[in-house]
Design a protein around this motif. Structure first.
Motif, mmCIF file in Angstrom:
data_model
loop_
_atom_site.group_PDB
_atom_site.id
_atom_site.type_symbol
_atom_site.label_atom_id
_atom_site.label_comp_id
_atom_site.label_asym_id
_atom_site.label_seq_id
_atom_site.Cartn_x
_atom_site.Cartn_y
_atom_site.Cartn_z
ATOM 1 N N MET A 49 1.193 -1.166 0.201
ATOM 2 C CA MET A 49 0.218 -0.295 0.317
ATOM 3 C C MET A 49 1.258 0.993 0.689
ATOM 4 O O MET A 49 -0.102 2.514 -0.246
ATOM 5 C CB MET A 49 -0.679 -0.157 1.357
ATOM 6 C CG MET A 49 -1.750 -1.288 0.816
ATOM 7 S SD MET A 49 -2.712 -1.353 -0.240
ATOM 8 C CE MET A 49 -3.600 0.460 0.412
ATOM 9 N N SER A 50 2.195 1.641 0.204
ATOM 10 C CA SER A 50 2.991 2.173 -0.209
ATOM 11 C C SER A 50 2.885 3.562 -0.780
ATOM 12 O O SER A 50 2.776 4.600 -0.859
ATOM 13 C CB SER A 50 4.654 1.893 0.481
ATOM 14 O OG SER A 50 4.506 1.499 -0.803
ATOM 15 N N LEU A 52 0.151 4.669 -1.829
ATOM 16 C CA LEU A 52 -1.207 4.752 -2.973
ATOM 17 C C LEU A 52 -1.842 5.373 -0.327
ATOM 18 O O LEU A 52 -2.905 5.676 -1.097
ATOM 19 C CB LEU A 52 -2.371 3.659 -2.110
ATOM 20 C CG LEU A 52 -2.071 1.841 -3.717
ATOM 21 C CD1 LEU A 52 -2.665 0.863 -3.225
ATOM 22 C CD2 LEU A 52 -2.162 2.917 -4.403
ATOM 23 N N VAL A 53 -1.241 5.391 -0.023
ATOM 24 C CA VAL A 53 -1.626 5.995 1.278
ATOM 25 C C VAL A 53 0.015 6.901 1.531
ATOM 26 O O VAL A 53 1.062 6.508 1.645
ATOM 27 C CB VAL A 53 -1.771 4.981 2.553
ATOM 28 C CG1 VAL A 53 -2.595 3.580 2.120
ATOM 29 C CG2 VAL A 53 -0.422 3.736 3.197
ATOM 30 N N SER A 54 -0.396 7.945 2.565
ATOM 31 C CA SER A 54 -0.159 8.605 2.882
ATOM 32 C C SER A 54 1.754 7.861 4.272
ATOM 33 O O SER A 54 1.188 6.800 5.075
ATOM 34 C CB SER A 54 -0.325 9.574 4.300
ATOM 35 O OG SER A 54 -1.291 9.226 5.068
ATOM 36 N N VAL A 57 0.257 7.414 7.433
ATOM 37 C CA VAL A 57 -0.269 6.155 7.492
ATOM 38 C C VAL A 57 0.507 4.604 7.506
ATOM 39 O O VAL A 57 0.331 3.794 8.408
ATOM 40 C CB VAL A 57 -1.578 5.899 6.534
ATOM 41 C CG1 VAL A 57 -2.034 4.428 6.353
ATOM 42 C CG2 VAL A 57 -2.453 6.524 6.929
#
Length: 83
Positions: A49-50, A52-54, A57
């Motif tokens: 997910m790196s 895709l998310v801040s 997070v």
């Protein structure tokens, strides 16, 4: 969160696939999949997910990501030794 707010499609690099067989225990752990019949086989994909998310997070979940990565490495090592 609400499922209606989730994106219709998610693209990313699959890090791992977990084979599951629906049971009462699995239903408790994966509530969104509780509608699947008992004994139904399915796979859960762990996605990187790196992108895709801040970063905030990612920092919050960093210990869990490390734990999962360590478990994958240990399993790979056991698999290699079994061959």
């Amino acid at each position: 969160g609400e499922y209606g707010k989730l994106p219709k499609e998610l693209r990313g690099r699959v890090v791992d696939l977990e084979h599951c067989v629906q049971s009462d225990e699995v239903r408790k752990r994966h509530r969104p999949l509780e509608h699947l019949p008992l004994s139904c086989e399915f796979q859960l994909a762990e996605v990187d997910m790196s992108p895709l998310v801040s970063k905030d997070v990612l920092r919050v979940f960093a210990p869990k990501f490390k734990e999962r990565a360590d478990a994958r490495r240990k399993q790979e090592k056991r698999d290699a030794q079994a061959r």
